[in-house]
Scaffold this motif. Structure first.
Motif, short mmCIF file in Angstrom:
data_model
loop_
_atom_site.label_atom_id
_atom_site.label_comp_id
_atom_site.label_asym_id
_atom_site.label_seq_id
_atom_site.Cartn_x
_atom_site.Cartn_y
_atom_site.Cartn_z
N TYR A 140 29.13 42.65 1.56
CA TYR A 140 28.91 41.92 2.81
C TYR A 140 28.85 40.42 2.54
CZ TYR A 140 26.59 40.52 7.15
OH TYR A 140 26.25 39.89 8.31
N TYR A 141 28.12 40.03 1.50
CA TYR A 141 28.02 38.62 1.13
C TYR A 141 29.39 38.07 0.71
CZ TYR A 141 22.92 38.87 1.11
OH TYR A 141 21.61 39.01 1.46
N LYS A 172 9.38 33.05 12.58
CA LYS A 172 9.99 34.31 12.99
C LYS A 172 11.28 34.62 12.25
CE LYS A 172 11.45 36.90 16.96
NZ LYS A 172 11.53 37.05 18.38
N TYR A 173 11.91 33.62 11.65
CA TYR A 173 13.22 33.81 11.03
C TYR A 173 13.21 33.42 9.56
CZ TYR A 173 14.39 33.88 15.95
OH TYR A 173 14.41 34.17 17.27
N ARG A 174 13.85 34.23 8.75
CA ARG A 174 14.03 33.96 7.33
C ARG A 174 15.46 33.51 7.13
NH1 ARG A 174 16.13 37.32 3.34
NH2 ARG A 174 16.03 39.09 4.76
N LEU A 175 15.65 32.39 6.45
CA LEU A 175 16.98 31.86 6.20
C LEU A 175 17.40 32.15 4.76
CD1 LEU A 175 16.66 28.35 7.90
CD2 LEU A 175 17.54 30.48 8.88
N PRO A 202 20.06 40.62 10.48
CA PRO A 202 20.61 39.28 10.71
C PRO A 202 20.78 39.01 12.21
CG PRO A 202 22.24 40.72 9.68
CD PRO A 202 20.99 41.49 9.79
N ILE A 203 20.39 37.83 12.63
CA ILE A 203 20.55 37.46 14.03
C ILE A 203 21.67 36.44 14.21
CG2 ILE A 203 18.16 37.91 14.65
CD1 ILE A 203 18.17 34.62 14.73
N ASP A 250 15.78 38.12 11.35
CA ASP A 250 14.54 38.33 12.09
C ASP A 250 13.55 38.96 11.11
OD1 ASP A 250 12.43 39.22 13.67
OD2 ASP A 250 13.74 39.67 15.36
N ILE A 251 12.36 38.38 10.97
CA ILE A 251 11.38 38.87 10.00
C ILE A 251 10.90 40.28 10.33
CG2 ILE A 251 9.04 38.51 9.10
CD1 ILE A 251 9.55 35.53 9.30
#
Length: 79
Positions: A4-5, A70-73, A36-37, A30-31
Motif C-alpha cells: 500500500y505504501y 484526533k489525527y495521527r500523521l 486513514p481519513i 483517525d486515532i
C-alpha cells in the motif's frame, strides 16, 4: 501494508524528480479507528486541510504529535 505504501509513493511521486524530504505523501489516520481519513501529496496540502502552516505539519510529523488531538500523521517514504 508495505505494498500500500509503495503504491501511494508511486502514485504521488511518479512525475517528481525532487529528492526534497517534504515531497513525500502524508497519510492522516483517525486515532480511534486507526483508519486513514486522507492522503496528501505534501506538507503544504496537509497544512491547508488542517488550516495551519507547513512548518507546523512538519513539526508534528517529526515529533509524532497528534493533529487536533484526533489525527495521527505519517509520512510515506520510499520502501
Amino acid at each position: 501494508m508495505e505494498n500500500y505504501y509503495r503504491l501511494l509513493y508511486a502514485i504521488f511521486n511518479s512525475d517528481s524528480e525532487s529528492d526534497n524530504k517534504y515531497e513525500h505523501p502524508i497519510i492522516a489516520y483517525d486515532i480511534e479507528t486507526d483508519l486513514p481519513i486522507a492522503v496528501f501529496k505534501n506538507a503544504k496540502t496537509c497544512a491547508e486541510f488542517f488550516n495551519t502552516s507547513r512548518d507546523s505539519i512538519n513539526c508534528a510529523l517529526c515529533r509524532n504529535n497528534k493533529r487536533n488531538a484526533k489525527y495521527r500523521l505519517e509520512r510515506v517514504k520510499e520502501v
